[in-house]
Design a protein around this motif. Structure first.
Motif, PDB file in Angstrom:
ATOM      1  N   ALA A 181       0.343  -1.316   0.319  1.00 37.23           N
ATOM      2  CA  ALA A 181       0.178  -0.225   0.267  1.00 37.23           C
ATOM      3  C   ALA A 181       0.904   1.389  -0.171  1.00 37.23           C
ATOM      4  CB  ALA A 181      -0.836   0.039   1.311  1.00 37.23           C
ATOM      5  N   PHE A 182       1.782   1.726   0.601  1.00 37.90           N
ATOM      6  CA  PHE A 182       2.873   2.143   0.768  1.00 37.90           C
ATOM      7  C   PHE A 182       3.336   2.543  -0.505  1.00 37.90           C
ATOM      8  CE2 PHE A 182       7.127   4.670   2.178  1.00 37.90           C
ATOM      9  CZ  PHE A 182       6.589   5.477   2.640  1.00 37.90           C
ATOM     10  N   VAL A 183       3.730   1.468  -1.286  1.00 37.39           N
ATOM     11  CA  VAL A 183       4.606   1.859  -3.276  1.00 37.39           C
ATOM     12  C   VAL A 183       3.183   2.177  -3.980  1.00 37.39           C
ATOM     13  CG1 VAL A 183       5.710   1.071  -4.325  1.00 37.39           C
ATOM     14  CG2 VAL A 183       6.313  -0.325  -2.503  1.00 37.39           C
ATOM     15  N   ARG A 184       2.278   1.664  -3.800  1.00 39.04           N
ATOM     16  CA  ARG A 184       1.218   2.073  -4.587  1.00 39.04           C
ATOM     17  C   ARG A 184       0.622   3.789  -4.157  1.00 39.04           C
ATOM     18  NH1 ARG A 184      -1.654  -1.668  -6.654  1.00 39.04           N
ATOM     19  NH2 ARG A 184      -1.837  -3.694  -6.884  1.00 39.04           N
ATOM     20  N   THR A 185       1.241   4.278  -3.089  1.00 40.20           N
ATOM     21  CA  THR A 185       0.366   5.598  -2.754  1.00 40.20           C
ATOM     22  C   THR A 185       1.704   6.397  -2.925  1.00 40.20           C
ATOM     23  OG1 THR A 185      -0.084   4.856  -0.664  1.00 40.20           O
ATOM     24  CG2 THR A 185       0.578   7.755  -0.615  1.00 40.20           C
ATOM     25  N   ALA A 186       3.106   6.146  -2.981  1.00 39.51           N
ATOM     26  CA  ALA A 186       4.394   6.585  -4.346  1.00 39.51           C
ATOM     27  C   ALA A 186       4.127   7.255  -5.134  1.00 39.51           C
ATOM     28  CB  ALA A 186       5.717   5.925  -2.865  1.00 39.51           C
ATOM     29  N   ALA A 187       3.581   5.556  -5.711  1.00 43.26           N
ATOM     30  CA  ALA A 187       3.797   5.717  -7.056  1.00 43.26           C
ATOM     31  C   ALA A 187       2.082   7.126  -7.788  1.00 43.26           C
ATOM     32  CB  ALA A 187       3.604   4.639  -7.812  1.00 43.26           C
ATOM     33  N   ILE A 188       1.872   7.075  -6.834  1.00 43.21           N
ATOM     34  CA  ILE A 188       0.677   7.300  -7.141  1.00 43.21           C
ATOM     35  C   ILE A 188       1.003   9.245  -6.664  1.00 43.21           C
ATOM     36  CG2 ILE A 188      -2.034   8.356  -7.376  1.00 43.21           C
ATOM     37  CD1 ILE A 188      -2.523   5.450  -6.648  1.00 43.21           C
ATOM     38  N   LYS A 189       0.960   9.570  -5.691  1.00 41.85           N
ATOM     39  CA  LYS A 189       1.548  11.056  -5.388  1.00 41.85           C
ATOM     40  C   LYS A 189       2.111  11.928  -5.969  1.00 41.85           C
ATOM     41  CE  LYS A 189       2.439  13.817  -0.579  1.00 41.85           C
ATOM     42  NZ  LYS A 189       1.374  14.186  -0.603  1.00 41.85           N
ATOM     43  N   ALA A 190       1.822  12.832  -6.178  1.00 42.39           N
ATOM     44  CA  ALA A 190       2.569  13.715  -6.673  1.00 42.39           C
ATOM     45  C   ALA A 190       4.332  14.660  -6.007  1.00 42.39           C
ATOM     46  CB  ALA A 190       2.147  15.206  -7.411  1.00 42.39           C
ATOM     47  N   LEU A 191       5.302  14.186  -6.258  1.00 43.17           N
ATOM     48  CA  LEU A 191       7.038  14.343  -5.745  1.00 43.17           C
ATOM     49  C   LEU A 191       7.450  14.327  -7.144  1.00 43.17           C
ATOM     50  CD1 LEU A 191       6.153  10.381  -4.561  1.00 43.17           C
ATOM     51  CD2 LEU A 191       6.142  12.878  -3.158  1.00 43.17           C
ATOM     52  N   PRO A 192       8.054  15.435  -5.744  1.00 44.33           N
ATOM     53  CA  PRO A 192       9.624  16.207  -7.077  1.00 44.33           C
ATOM     54  C   PRO A 192      11.024  14.831  -7.338  1.00 44.33           C
ATOM     55  CG  PRO A 192      10.275  16.494  -4.468  1.00 44.33           C
ATOM     56  CD  PRO A 192       8.697  16.043  -4.498  1.00 44.33           C
ATOM     57  N   THR A 193      11.061  15.267  -8.322  1.00 48.28           N
ATOM     58  CA  THR A 193      12.407  14.839  -8.936  1.00 48.28           C
ATOM     59  C   THR A 193      13.383  15.138  -7.912  1.00 48.28           C
ATOM     60  OG1 THR A 193      13.069  16.097 -10.836  1.00 48.28           O
ATOM     61  CG2 THR A 193      11.449  14.014 -11.326  1.00 48.28           C
ATOM     62  N   ASP A 194      15.043  14.004  -7.971  1.00 48.85           N
ATOM     63  CA  ASP A 194      15.820  14.327  -7.543  1.00 48.85           C
ATOM     64  C   ASP A 194      16.184  15.379  -8.304  1.00 48.85           C
ATOM     65  OD1 ASP A 194      16.571  12.040  -6.172  1.00 48.85           O
ATOM     66  OD2 ASP A 194      17.043  11.192  -7.890  1.00 48.85           O
ATOM     67  N   ALA A 195      16.163  15.547  -9.374  1.00 48.83           N
ATOM     68  CA  ALA A 195      16.909  17.127 -10.313  1.00 48.83           C
ATOM     69  C   ALA A 195      16.158  18.105  -9.393  1.00 48.83           C
ATOM     70  CB  ALA A 195      16.883  17.056 -11.624  1.00 48.83           C
ATOM     71  N   GLU A 196      14.570  18.352  -9.461  1.00 49.75           N
ATOM     72  CA  GLU A 196      14.337  19.350  -9.306  1.00 49.75           C
ATOM     73  C   GLU A 196      14.710  20.034  -7.639  1.00 49.75           C
ATOM     74  OE1 GLU A 196      10.097  19.240 -11.148  1.00 49.75           O
ATOM     75  OE2 GLU A 196      10.487  17.886  -9.314  1.00 49.75           O
ATOM     76  N   ILE A 197      14.772  18.559  -6.629  1.00 54.53           N
ATOM     77  CA  ILE A 197      15.138  18.816  -5.015  1.00 54.53           C
ATOM     78  C   ILE A 197      16.634  19.606  -5.603  1.00 54.53           C
ATOM     79  CG2 ILE A 197      15.982  17.458  -3.248  1.00 54.53           C
ATOM     80  CD1 ILE A 197      13.386  15.585  -4.486  1.00 54.53           C
ATOM     81  N   ASP A 198      17.586  19.165  -6.107  1.00 55.76           N
ATOM     82  CA  ASP A 198      18.523  19.782  -6.339  1.00 55.76           C
ATOM     83  C   ASP A 198      18.934  21.315  -6.507  1.00 55.76           C
ATOM     84  OD1 ASP A 198      19.963  17.665  -5.344  1.00 55.76           O
ATOM     85  OD2 ASP A 198      20.366  16.734  -7.283  1.00 55.76           O
ATOM     86  N   GLN A 199      18.093  21.576  -7.964  1.00 52.98           N
ATOM     87  CA  GLN A 199      17.405  22.940  -8.363  1.00 52.98           C
ATOM     88  C   GLN A 199      17.232  23.725  -7.254  1.00 52.98           C
ATOM     89  OE1 GLN A 199      14.857  23.183 -11.885  1.00 52.98           O
ATOM     90  NE2 GLN A 199      15.507  25.462 -12.146  1.00 52.98           N
ATOM     91  N   ALA A 200      16.543  23.319  -6.284  1.00 54.70           N
ATOM     92  CA  ALA A 200      16.017  24.442  -5.111  1.00 54.70           C
ATOM     93  C   ALA A 200      17.274  24.559  -3.517  1.00 54.70           C
ATOM     94  CB  ALA A 200      14.465  23.457  -4.375  1.00 54.70           C
ATOM     95  N   GLY A 201      17.938  23.497  -4.326  1.00 56.62           N
ATOM     96  CA  GLY A 201      18.928  23.774  -2.972  1.00 56.62           C
ATOM     97  C   GLY A 201      18.515  22.971  -1.248  1.00 56.62           C
ATOM     98  N   LEU A 202      17.172  22.212  -1.947  1.00 52.38           N
ATOM     99  CA  LEU A 202      16.978  21.508  -1.019  1.00 52.38           C
ATOM    100  C   LEU A 202      17.871  19.717  -1.125  1.00 52.38           C
ATOM    101  CD1 LEU A 202      13.344  22.521  -1.092  1.00 52.38           C
ATOM    102  CD2 LEU A 202      15.495  23.447   0.464  1.00 52.38           C
ATOM    103  N   SER A 203      18.369  19.108   0.347  1.00 47.31           N
ATOM    104  CA  SER A 203      18.477  17.907   0.472  1.00 47.31           C
ATOM    105  C   SER A 203      17.192  16.707   0.081  1.00 47.31           C
ATOM    106  CB  SER A 203      18.893  17.463   1.545  1.00 47.31           C
ATOM    107  OG  SER A 203      17.778  18.002   2.917  1.00 47.31           O
ATOM    108  N   ASP A 204      16.234  17.207   0.326  1.00 48.26           N
ATOM    109  CA  ASP A 204      14.857  16.190  -0.104  1.00 48.26           C
ATOM    110  C   ASP A 204      13.909  16.197  -0.247  1.00 48.26           C
ATOM    111  OD1 ASP A 204      13.298  15.920   2.686  1.00 48.26           O
ATOM    112  OD2 ASP A 204      15.393  15.932   3.048  1.00 48.26           O
ATOM    113  N   ALA A 205      12.764  15.337  -1.251  1.00 53.18           N
ATOM    114  CA  ALA A 205      11.755  15.288  -0.868  1.00 53.18           C
ATOM    115  C   ALA A 205      10.475  16.265  -0.017  1.00 53.18           C
ATOM    116  CB  ALA A 205      11.262  14.030  -1.405  1.00 53.18           C
TER     117      ALA A 205
END
Length: 216
Positions: free
Chosen positions: A94-118
């Motif tokens: 259920a957790f994996v299904r949630t992760a696959a559906i929820k809107a989440l940033p990519t690694d590139a977007e996180i790096d571009q924002a200067g943050l360490s994680d989603a």
């Protein structure tokens, strides 16, 4: 609420009474020991910041239903428990299904924002740029029939885990070291998403979500 069996009898949900002890907390609506009931799963999703305009309670319910164990005889004690609660393996699915559906940033977007994680990325956007966050949710809307298309599912799971960690840290007013200590987790008040000793309006938000889902 009970389900009618083919032979005319009725069976109560396993561990559904006040004495039902569940791994997630027990109490009314709790599943059998070591399992998670539907109500506990919904509370889990709300308390840890998963539910928003892009991942609704209906989506959470879908993840729960699709992750349950199958049963040959649903009216047997074991069969009933399988279809009304999640065991640990079901919870992981259920957790994996949630992760696959929820809107989440990519690694590139996180790096571009200067943050360490989603987790930092999402919570920061929610707090500082709420309108941009809503746009982000609309742009990242995922087709439930074809989840995980934006990035590998493994990265989605990592990002959702970090959101969970950051929500607990914020609730416990703990150091942002991306690690949850036992004392930090103990401070989290489920149903409010805040530290037990801090005032919050989140409990009212939880009640509103329950009312919208048809549960008073």
């Amino acid at each position: 609420m009970c389900e009618r069996c083919p032979d005319g009898g009725a069976r109560e949900p396993s561990g559904g009474g006040e004495g039902g002890g569940a791994e997630g907390g027990g109490g009314a609506g709790g599943g059998a020991e070591g399992t998670m009931s539907f109500d506990e799963w919904k509370e889990f999703c709300v308390d840890l910041g998963f539910v928003d305009a892009g991942f609704t309670l209906r989506d959470a319910a879908s993840c729960f239903v699709r992750s349950r164990m199958q049963a040959v005889d649903e009216c047997s004690e074991e069969g009933w428990a399988r279809i009304t609660t999640l065991c640990f393996e079901d919870f992981l699915e259920a957790f994996v299904r949630t992760a696959a559906i929820k809107a989440l940033p990519t690694d590139a977007e996180i790096d571009q924002a200067g943050l360490s994680d989603a987790g930092q990325f999402l919570l920061s956007m929610q707090r500082k740029r709420p309108e941009a966050y809503q746009d982000f949710l609309r742009e990242r809307a995922v087709d439930p029939l074809h989840p995980g298309a934006a990035q590998p599912v493994a990265r989605c799971v990592e990002h959702l885990c970090m959101l969970m960690v950051r929500v607990v840290e914020r609730a416990a007013q703990a150091e942002g070291d991306a690690k949850i200590a036992h004392m930090e987790a103990a401070k989290l008040d489920l149903k409010s998403g805040k530290a037990k000793d801090s005032p919050s309006k989140d409990r009212e938000k939880w009640r509103e979500l329950k009312e919208k889902s048809g549960e008073n």
